[in-house]
Design an enzyme around this catalytic site. Structure first.
Site, PDB file in Angstrom:
ATOM      1  N   GLU A 151      57.071 -95.933 -38.269  1.00  0.00           N
ATOM      2  CA  GLU A 151      56.670 -96.903 -39.290  1.00  0.00           C
ATOM      3  C   GLU A 151      55.443 -97.709 -38.873  1.00  0.00           C
ATOM      4  O   GLU A 151      55.379 -98.228 -37.768  1.00  0.00           O
ATOM      5  CB  GLU A 151      57.823 -97.865 -39.573  1.00  0.00           C
ATOM      6  CG  GLU A 151      57.524 -98.897 -40.652  1.00  0.00           C
ATOM      7  CD  GLU A 151      58.724 -99.778 -40.941  1.00  0.00           C
ATOM      8  OE1 GLU A 151      59.446 -99.481 -41.904  1.00  0.00           O
ATOM      9  OE2 GLU A 151      58.960-100.745 -40.184  1.00  0.00           O
ATOM     10  N   GLU A 206      60.644-101.245 -54.749  1.00  0.00           N
ATOM     11  CA  GLU A 206      62.089-101.324 -54.571  1.00  0.00           C
ATOM     12  C   GLU A 206      62.689-102.452 -55.422  1.00  0.00           C
ATOM     13  O   GLU A 206      63.753-102.284 -56.000  1.00  0.00           O
ATOM     14  CB  GLU A 206      62.357-101.583 -53.076  1.00  0.00           C
ATOM     15  CG  GLU A 206      63.812-101.746 -52.702  1.00  0.00           C
ATOM     16  CD  GLU A 206      63.985-101.908 -51.193  1.00  0.00           C
ATOM     17  OE1 GLU A 206      62.972-102.108 -50.478  1.00  0.00           O
ATOM     18  OE2 GLU A 206      65.131-101.836 -50.738  1.00  0.00           O
ATOM     19  N   HIS A 264      55.229 -98.840 -44.249  1.00  0.00           N
ATOM     20  CA  HIS A 264      56.393 -99.619 -44.688  1.00  0.00           C
ATOM     21  C   HIS A 264      56.421 -99.859 -46.188  1.00  0.00           C
ATOM     22  O   HIS A 264      57.345 -99.426 -46.856  1.00  0.00           O
ATOM     23  CB  HIS A 264      56.576-100.951 -43.935  1.00  0.00           C
ATOM     24  CG  HIS A 264      57.744-101.713 -44.489  1.00  0.00           C
ATOM     25  ND1 HIS A 264      57.600-102.869 -45.194  1.00  0.00           N
ATOM     26  CD2 HIS A 264      59.072-101.425 -44.523  1.00  0.00           C
ATOM     27  CE1 HIS A 264      58.807-103.276 -45.613  1.00  0.00           C
ATOM     28  NE2 HIS A 264      59.710-102.417 -45.217  1.00  0.00           N
ATOM     29  N   HIS A 311      66.342 -90.500 -45.556  1.00  0.00           N
ATOM     30  CA  HIS A 311      65.895 -91.877 -45.267  1.00  0.00           C
ATOM     31  C   HIS A 311      67.023 -92.704 -44.667  1.00  0.00           C
ATOM     32  O   HIS A 311      67.984 -93.055 -45.349  1.00  0.00           O
ATOM     33  CB  HIS A 311      65.396 -92.504 -46.584  1.00  0.00           C
ATOM     34  CG  HIS A 311      64.794 -93.862 -46.446  1.00  0.00           C
ATOM     35  ND1 HIS A 311      63.457 -94.114 -46.678  1.00  0.00           N
ATOM     36  CD2 HIS A 311      65.328 -95.054 -46.122  1.00  0.00           C
ATOM     37  CE1 HIS A 311      63.202 -95.395 -46.500  1.00  0.00           C
ATOM     38  NE2 HIS A 311      64.338 -96.001 -46.156  1.00  0.00           N
ATOM     39  N   HIS A 352      67.714 -95.919 -41.415  1.00  0.00           N
ATOM     40  CA  HIS A 352      67.171 -96.788 -40.357  1.00  0.00           C
ATOM     41  C   HIS A 352      68.238 -96.925 -39.274  1.00  0.00           C
ATOM     42  O   HIS A 352      69.080 -97.827 -39.354  1.00  0.00           O
ATOM     43  CB  HIS A 352      66.850 -98.184 -40.901  1.00  0.00           C
ATOM     44  CG  HIS A 352      65.869 -98.235 -42.031  1.00  0.00           C
ATOM     45  ND1 HIS A 352      64.562 -98.637 -41.857  1.00  0.00           N
ATOM     46  CD2 HIS A 352      65.995 -97.944 -43.352  1.00  0.00           C
ATOM     47  CE1 HIS A 352      63.930 -98.596 -43.036  1.00  0.00           C
ATOM     48  NE2 HIS A 352      64.783 -98.180 -43.954  1.00  0.00           N
ATOM     49  N   SER A 394      50.327-106.752 -42.642  1.00  0.00           N
ATOM     50  CA  SER A 394      49.523-107.086 -43.818  1.00  0.00           C
ATOM     51  C   SER A 394      48.348-107.982 -43.441  1.00  0.00           C
ATOM     52  O   SER A 394      47.422-108.149 -44.220  1.00  0.00           O
ATOM     53  CB  SER A 394      50.399-107.788 -44.850  1.00  0.00           C
ATOM     54  OG  SER A 394      51.009-108.926 -44.271  1.00  0.00           O
ATOM     55  N   ASP A 441      69.722 -94.716 -46.752  1.00  0.00           N
ATOM     56  CA  ASP A 441      69.026 -95.876 -46.207  1.00  0.00           C
ATOM     57  C   ASP A 441      69.788 -96.276 -44.931  1.00  0.00           C
ATOM     58  O   ASP A 441      70.638 -95.513 -44.453  1.00  0.00           O
ATOM     59  CB  ASP A 441      68.964 -97.017 -47.232  1.00  0.00           C
ATOM     60  CG  ASP A 441      67.647 -97.805 -47.137  1.00  0.00           C
ATOM     61  OD1 ASP A 441      67.014 -97.757 -46.073  1.00  0.00           O
ATOM     62  OD2 ASP A 441      67.266 -98.446 -48.120  1.00  0.00           O
ATOM     63  N   HIS A 493      58.226 -97.041 -48.450  1.00  0.00           N
ATOM     64  CA  HIS A 493      59.064 -97.786 -49.393  1.00  0.00           C
ATOM     65  C   HIS A 493      58.143 -98.185 -50.539  1.00  0.00           C
ATOM     66  O   HIS A 493      57.004 -98.615 -50.310  1.00  0.00           O
ATOM     67  CB  HIS A 493      59.617 -99.054 -48.752  1.00  0.00           C
ATOM     68  CG  HIS A 493      60.626 -98.835 -47.669  1.00  0.00           C
ATOM     69  ND1 HIS A 493      60.298 -98.734 -46.349  1.00  0.00           N
ATOM     70  CD2 HIS A 493      61.974 -98.700 -47.723  1.00  0.00           C
ATOM     71  CE1 HIS A 493      61.393 -98.547 -45.628  1.00  0.00           C
ATOM     72  NE2 HIS A 493      62.436 -98.521 -46.432  1.00  0.00           N
TER      73      HIS A 493
END
Ligand code: MCF
Ligand code: FE
Length: 404
Positions: free
Chosen positions: A142, A211, A181, A62, A64, A146, A307, A208
Site C-alpha cells: 500500500e 467507499e 490507498h 482483499h 488486511h 496526501s 476486507d 479503495h
C-alpha cells in the site's frame, strides 16, 4: 497423478454430476472416473464422501491481515467514526498483531476453501506469514500520503516494501503487487508514480474507491465529515484530487477497485469501459455504514472479498457469501448464489491475472471440496446449498498439494 471423484464438480459449464478430475500441479483431465483411470492407471484415487462438491479454490481478493487483532477497538456503524478509531488504535492494533495471530487467520481462510488471497499491506509486517502460508498471495503493497511534503518519504518506504515482496523465495507463492490507498489519502504525484511502477512490472493494482458518502462529499465539494478529519490531522482544507482526476490516473492499466459503493452509474460505466473491476465487501460495507453495492446493475467484473478484521468479524469466505445473500435480498437467491461462486473463482482469477479459479484442463490444480448434508434435488440448487451448509471445507489442494 491424483484423481478425485465427487457427486458434483463445478466447471465453467456449470455443475456436472458423478465425474472425476485428474490432476498433478495442473488439472489434466475431467470425465468419468473409469475413463480417467484408463489414462492414468497408477493415479492415487481420492474418493470423497457422498454429496461432495468439488470447487476451484476460492479467491479472497482483499484482506488486511495486519489488522487481525481488532475485536472491539474500532468503531463500527459509520465510516468517519471508524476512520477516527483507526487513527486512534492503529499502532496498538498492529503491535498486538503477531505472526501467530496472522497465521491463524490464514488457516481460517484456508479451512473455508480460500486458496488465493490479496493481502493489502499497509506496513509490510505480514510478509513473513504470507511467505509461509499455503496460499497463493497477491501481496498488495500500500502507498499512502496526501501531504506533498512527506509524500516522497512515504513513497520511498513503499518502494522498499515492494522490493522486499519481490525478493521472496521462489517456493513462496507471493505475487508482488501495488495498492493505492484511496483518492482522499494519496497525492496525485505519488499516485502517478505508483501506477507507472505497477504497469512497468505488470503487477496487479488495486485501490479503495468511493467507499463512503463522506469520501464522495469531500472529493466533490471539499465538504462533509472528512473536512474536519483533514483539518484536525493534516492541517489542510482542500482535497488533493477529485473523482474524475483519480479515475483517469488508472486509464491505461486495469485496476481492482475496492467497494465503489458510492460510485454513480456514469462512474461505474467509465470504469467498465477502461477494463477495471470491483472488490465487493458486503459485510465491511454494512459494518461501516457505507451502503450496499448494487451488484444487480454492475456491468463490470467483480469479486467477493472479506476486507480485514478491521471491518469484519471473520475471514471465512462462506460467512461472506451468506451475508451477501442477506444483503442483496431482492436478487433471486439461486441466481445470486451462483453469481457469488463464479465471482470468487473464475472472475477473481481473471481479475488478478492468475491461472487458477476454474476446473478446466490446463488450469492450476487449486481445489476446495465441501460435503453437503444430503443430495440436492437439482443441479440448480447446488450453489445455494453449498453456501448455506458450509462453514469449513473437507479438502483443499493448491497446485495439486494437499493442505486440508
Ligand atoms: O477497507 C477497509 C476500509 N477502508 C479503508 N481502509 C482500510 C480498511 N481496513 C483497513 N484499512 C486500512 C487501510 O489500508 O486502514 C488504513 C489504511 O492503511 C486507513 S487510512 C488511515
Ligand atoms: Fe480494505
Amino acid at each position: 497423478m491424483k484423481v478425485i471423484s465427487a457427486d458434483h464438480i463445478y466447471t465453467p459449464n456449470g455443475f456436472i454430476e458423478h465425474q472425476a478430475v485428474a490432476f498433478d500441479t495442473q488439472i489434466r483431465g475431467i470425465g468419468p472416473l473409469e475413463s480417467l483411470l484408463t489414462v492414468y492407471p497408477d493415479a492415487e484415487i481420492i474418493r470423497t464422501a457422498p454429496y461432495s462438491v468439488v470447487y476451484p479454490g476460492f479467491i479472497n481478493t482483499h484482506v488486511h491481515l495486519e489488522f487481525s487483532a481488532n475485536k472491539t477497538s474500532l468503531k463500527y456503524g459509520s465510516f468517519m467514526p471508524w476512520l477516527d478509531s483507526v487513527i486512534e488504535h492503529r499502532d496498538d492494533l498492529v503491535n498486538a498483531c503477531d505472526n501467530a495471530m496472522m497465521q491463524k487467520e490464514c488457516d481460517e481462510m484456508l479451512r473455508s476453501g480460500i486458496t488465493t488471497f490479496g493481502a493489502i499491506s499497509s506496513f509490510g509486517t505480514e510478509l513473513e506469514v504470507c511467505e509461509k502460508a499455503a496460499q497463493r498471495v497477491v501481496f498488495f503493497n500500500e502507498v499512502i500520503g496526501s501531504n506533498a511534503a512527506t509524500a516522497d518519504m512515504l513513497y520511498g518506504d513503499f518502494l522498499e516494501r515492494v522490493a522486499a515482496s519481490q525478493s521472496c523465495s521462489k517456493e513462496a507463492r507471493i505475487i508482488p503487487a501495488v495498492a493505492v490507498h484511496s483518492p482522499y489519502s494519496v497525492h496525485p504525484v505519488i499516485l502517478q508514480k505508483a501506477v507507472t511502477l505497477a504497469k512497468q512490472h505488470k503487477m496487479p493494482l488495486t485501490a479503495h474507491f468511493l467507499e463512503s458518502q463522506a469520501e464522495r462529499q469531500w472529493l466533490e465539494r471539499g465538504e462533509g465529515e472528512l473536512k474536519s478529519f483533514f483539518e484536525k490531522y493534516f492541517n489542510t482544507t482542500v482535497p488533493v484530487t477529485d473523482i474524475e482526476e483519480f479515475m483517469h490516473a488508472f486509464d491505461t492499466y486495469p485496476t481492482h477497485f475496492a467497494h465503489a459503493v458510492q460510485a454513480t452509474q456514469e462512474e461505474l460505466a467509465y470504469l467498465s469501459k477502461k477494463g477495471h473491476s470491483i472488490a465487493h465487501c458486503p459485510r465491511s460495507n454494512r459494518y461501516l455504514g457505507c451502503g450496499r453495492l448494487k451488484i444487480e446493475e454492475l456491468k463490470l467484473p467483480f469479486s467477493v472479498a472479506t476486507d480485514g478484521l478491521s471491518s469484519n468479524d471473520s475471514l471465512n469466505i462462506f460467512d461472506e457469501f451468506r451475508a451477501a445473500l442477506m444483503l442483496h435480498n431482492d436478487i433471486p437467491i439461486h441466481t445470486l448464489a451462483e453469481q457469488l461462486i463464479k465471482a470468487s473463482t473464475r472472475d477473481a482469477a481473471e481479475i488478478l491475472g492468475l491461472d487458477c479459479g476454474k476446473i478446466e484442463v490446463g488450469a492450476a490444480a487449486d481445489l476446495a471440496v465441501l460435503t453437503l448434508p444430503a443430495m440436492p434435488q437439482s443441479k440448480e440448487e447446488v450453489a445455494l446449498w453449498s453456501i448455506i451448509h458450509t462453514k469449513q471445507v473437507s479438502h483443499v489442494y493448491i497446485e495439486g498439494e494437499k493442505y486440508v
